[in-house]
Structure formats: C-alpha cells, structure tokens
Design an enzyme around this catalytic site. Structure first.
Site, PDB file in Angstrom:
ATOM      1  N   GLU A 298       0.894  -1.249  -0.015  1.00 38.24           N
ATOM      2  CA  GLU A 298       0.015  -0.083   0.037  1.00 38.24           C
ATOM      3  C   GLU A 298       0.709   1.196  -0.108  1.00 38.24           C
ATOM      4  O   GLU A 298       1.453   1.465   0.928  1.00 38.24           O
ATOM      5  CB  GLU A 298      -0.745   0.105   1.292  1.00 38.24           C
TER       6      GLU A 298
ATOM      7  N   GLY B  57     -16.915   0.963  12.321  1.00 38.65           N
ATOM      8  CA  GLY B  57     -17.526   2.044  12.890  1.00 38.65           C
ATOM      9  C   GLY B  57     -16.778   3.086  13.323  1.00 38.65           C
ATOM     10  O   GLY B  57     -17.362   4.409  13.735  1.00 38.65           O
TER      11      GLY B  57
ATOM     12  N   HIS C   8     -13.606   4.080  11.300  1.00 45.31           N
ATOM     13  CA  HIS C   8     -12.860   4.160   9.706  1.00 45.31           C
ATOM     14  C   HIS C   8     -13.995   4.569   8.680  1.00 45.31           C
ATOM     15  O   HIS C   8     -13.943   5.374   8.020  1.00 45.31           O
ATOM     16  CB  HIS C   8     -12.075   3.214   9.176  1.00 45.31           C
TER      17      HIS C   8
ATOM     18  N   ARG D  11     -21.770  18.957  -6.697  1.00 46.07           N
ATOM     19  CA  ARG D  11     -21.293  19.690  -7.858  1.00 46.07           C
ATOM     20  C   ARG D  11     -19.997  19.178  -8.530  1.00 46.07           C
ATOM     21  O   ARG D  11     -19.308  19.513  -9.451  1.00 46.07           O
ATOM     22  CB  ARG D  11     -21.171  21.205  -7.918  1.00 46.07           C
TER      23      ARG D  11
ATOM     24  N   HIS E 178      -9.926   0.399   0.700  1.00 44.24           N
ATOM     25  CA  HIS E 178     -10.625   0.878   1.862  1.00 44.24           C
ATOM     26  C   HIS E 178     -11.632   1.986   1.534  1.00 44.24           C
ATOM     27  O   HIS E 178     -11.290   3.387   1.886  1.00 44.24           O
ATOM     28  CB  HIS E 178      -9.576   1.365   3.148  1.00 44.24           C
TER      29      HIS E 178
ATOM     30  N   ASP F   9      -7.556  -3.951   7.828  1.00 52.72           N
ATOM     31  CA  ASP F   9      -6.331  -2.627   8.299  1.00 52.72           C
ATOM     32  C   ASP F   9      -6.057  -2.862   9.468  1.00 52.72           C
ATOM     33  O   ASP F   9      -5.554  -1.526   9.903  1.00 52.72           O
ATOM     34  CB  ASP F   9      -7.378  -1.500   7.668  1.00 52.72           C
TER      35      ASP F   9
ATOM     36  N   HIS G  93       0.186   7.935   6.136  1.00 61.56           N
ATOM     37  CA  HIS G  93       1.312   7.693   5.308  1.00 61.56           C
ATOM     38  C   HIS G  93       2.353   8.972   5.326  1.00 61.56           C
ATOM     39  O   HIS G  93       1.710   9.998   5.083  1.00 61.56           O
ATOM     40  CB  HIS G  93       1.055   7.237   3.837  1.00 61.56           C
TER      41      HIS G  93
ATOM     42  N   ASN H 175     -12.313   5.841   2.987  1.00 61.05           N
ATOM     43  CA  ASN H 175     -11.163   6.522   3.638  1.00 61.05           C
ATOM     44  C   ASN H 175      -9.907   6.945   2.651  1.00 61.05           C
ATOM     45  O   ASN H 175      -9.586   6.339   1.668  1.00 61.05           O
ATOM     46  CB  ASN H 175     -10.337   5.126   4.619  1.00 61.05           C
TER      47      ASN H 175
END
Length: 375
Positions: free
Chosen positions: A129, A247, A249, A226, A215, A271, A141, A218
């Site tokens: 990832e 509940g 993330h 718009r 994910h 994760d 990250h 996230n």
C-alpha cells in the site's frame, strides 16, 4: 481417513443450512450430505449447533500479536502473523507494507520469499500500500516518503519478488500510462487508494487497468453534488472494493450505502495493526482503534470475525452475506475457487463460531487447531 462435521449450521455462498454433514478428507471437502443419512463414528465431530463457515480472508493487515510486519517486515513477524491469525479464524491473508523506505519494501520482499518454504499456508503474499500514493490523501502515510512510481524501480521489485507481490495500492491519477500498463501485466491486483481522482479520471482507469479499490471512503475525496469525485465512480463501475467495518474508519450507515451500491463486490478487510514504538509507524492503541503520535487515525483493532459481527449488528447485513464479504468475495477477487465457500472440492479451511460470535475453533487443511483463550 474421512472426518465428518455434524450437528452444525453450515454457512456457505450466502445461505445458512441446517441438518447437514460436511465430510473432509486430505484437507478438502469431499461431500456434504443430509444428517438423516449419517451415523456418527469415532471420526465424527459434533459442533453442538455452532456455525461452520469458510475460513476468513483478510487482504489488508499489517500485523498481529506483538509483531508489526508492516513496520519491521521480518520472517519472525510473518510467522507470528500466521499463527496469530489462524487463532482468529483467518485462513488467508496478505501481509501489508504501507508507504515506507525502499529498504523496508525490499526487506519485506526478501522476508516473504524466505518464509514461503516454511509457511503454514495462510500467508498468501504481499500487499504493498504505497509509496505511490497521492500526498493530498496521505492519511497516516508519511508525505516525505510518498512519490511517483518509476518503471525501472518497479521492474526491480517484481524481479526480486518472484511472485510474492499480489496486490498494489496506488493513486492511478498520478502514474504514467507506461507504469499502469506494466503493472497491469504483472498478474497482480492493481487497486486504487489514497487517491484524489476526479469522477472523470476514476471512470477512465477503473476496471482497466485498475481492478479494485482500497478501503472505501478512507483517504479519498468526499462526494459533492457539484463535484462527484471518486466515490460515485466506484459505485457506477463496481470494482471489487474493500471496506473497514469498525464504525470508526467508516460509520455504519455508510457501510449500508456501500453494500446497496456494490453488492457482491464489497468485501471486508481489517486494516489492522499492532502497537509499535519504532520506525515510521508508531501506532498507539486508543480504546478500540489505533492512532499515530499526532492523533491521526491509523489502523484498526478489528479481527475479521468482529467485522462480520459489526456488519450484522450495526449495518443490517444478513449473517450469511456478511460471511460472504469476509470469505467468498475476497476469494473471487483472487480467482481462487477452492477458498471462500464450503462445497465439494473446496479447501477444508473453516471457522467455527457461536451465536454470540465467539470464535470456537479453526479448521485448517482439514485439521482442528487449538484455540488460545482471548485476553
């Protein structure tokens, strides 16, 4: 020798069956018969009405127990992940490395290759990832390590990996066509994540060459009436898409929305991380999730079975379908017909749990594994 599992509630392929007996020999399911046809013997296993479901598959997890493979990717960490996850009923997983230095990525590749010959068998390979993400959607990250992919570097990684890299999460909108084409040819799952793609950009790369999304919700732009952004494109194109059902993330009404839109393409990941005080990722446990030292939300504290439970109890998803999301759909994305369901010819990898979602046993390759009491 044939083993028989009976007095159970069989969950497979979106349905719960009663009065069935599952026959296993040499690590595979040989048949499923009606219980009235069956006479127990010394090789029969009475499950006392518990659920028997396919072993769970987690395609994004960084560590388990005391080992954060994603931060310090050693052979010992992989060994601990395998044994720890089997204790949770996870019979297949991708060990994940987040955005990090090239040295850590290469260490992870070497560890995976070294460990492969001694693997118990639930370690399925690596999920990288990053580091080829969009810094605008960096999440936990480190921005200083995020960069654009280079073709020669990727070729070097894949040459070294010898097939151990199974999935890569990247921000496709920032990568060259040359890089995307190369990755599309590598027999891996190319997944979009930590992306700031527009609706138009996403519709251009989803499904070809990008086959999956990492994910959901996230580290991606929110929907706007718009400026639709990435998420409506995901709902329209319907690639395989992972979600973290803790509940935190993702709130449960958004899990329900994703399920309505994506159906059998939505699958669960944990994760999950472990506490760490060294390296790039110093995860700190905050009640029921992890944060970085600056408070940024990082990994979850989920198990896959807890994710199934959350989907049932809080997202109004039927139990058999929640099990599909944790087993069948990941297996389908992997194109592995021997995993994710219980049928004649499938691997005898099972999780056994009760009505309170307490994990009772894991069966792996047809063998009962001892279960340690949960703390």
């Amino acid at each position: 020798m044939t083993s028989a599992f009976y007095n159970l509630q069989l969950i497979t392929n979106g349905t719960i069956f009663k009065e069935k007996v599952v026959l296993v020999e040499n690590g595979f399911v040989t048949d499923i018969i009606d219980q009235h046809q069956f006479l127990p013997d010394k090789n029969s296993i009475n499950l006392n009405g518990a659920y028997l479901a396919p072993g769970l598959i987690d395609l994004q997890i960084y560590g388990c127990g005391n080992a954060l493979f994603g931060g310090k990717p050693t052979v010992a960490a992989l060994q601990e992940m395998e044994t720890c996850l089997l204790q949770q009923g996870t019979t297949g997983f991708f060990a994940t490395i987040a955005t990090n230095t090239t040295e850590i990525v290469l260490q992870g590749i070497e560890s995976a290759k070294t460990y492969r010959k001694n693997s118990i068998g639930n370690f399925l390979g690596l999920h990288l990832e990053g580091p080829f993400l969009n810094p605008k959607r960096k999440g936990a990250h480190p921005e200083n390590l995020i960069r654009k992919a280079g073709l020669q570097e990727l070729k070097h990684w894949f040459d070294l990996a010898e097939g151990e890299i199974k999935i890569m999460t990247i921000a496709p909108e920032l990568q060259s066509d040359e890089v995307l084409y190369f990755l599309d040819q590598q027999n891996i799952i190319l997944s979009a994540g930590h992306s700031n793609a527009s609706f138009t950009e996403a519709n251009r790369f989803l499904k070809s060459p990008v086959k999956a999304v990492t994910h959901l919700y996230n580290a991606m732009p929110q929907m706007h009436h718009r400026d639709p952004g990435f998420i409506p494109a995901i709902f329209e194109q319907k690639p395989f898409t992972s979600i973290v059902p803790d509940g935190i993330h993702v709130d449960y009404p958004m899990v329900r929305l994703a399920k309505r839109e994506l159906g059998n393409k939505l699958f669960l990941i944990t994760d999950a991380v472990t506490e760490s005080s060294e390296g790039v990722y110093q995860h700190q446990l905050n009640k029921n999730h992890y944060v970085m030292p600056d408070g940024t939300l990082s990994g979850s504290a989920l198990t896959m079975l807890k994710g199934v439970k959350n989907c049932v109890q809080f997202a109004d998803i039927a139990l058999a379908e929640a099990v599909n999301m944790a087993s069948l759909y990941p297996a389908q994305m992997l194109k592995d017909e021997t995993k994710g369901q219980i049928q004649k010819g499938s691997r005898a990898d099972f999780i056994i749990f009760n009505a309170d979602f307490e994990h009772l046993h894991t069966v792996f390759k047809g063998q009962f594994l001892p279960v340690k009491p949960q703390p």
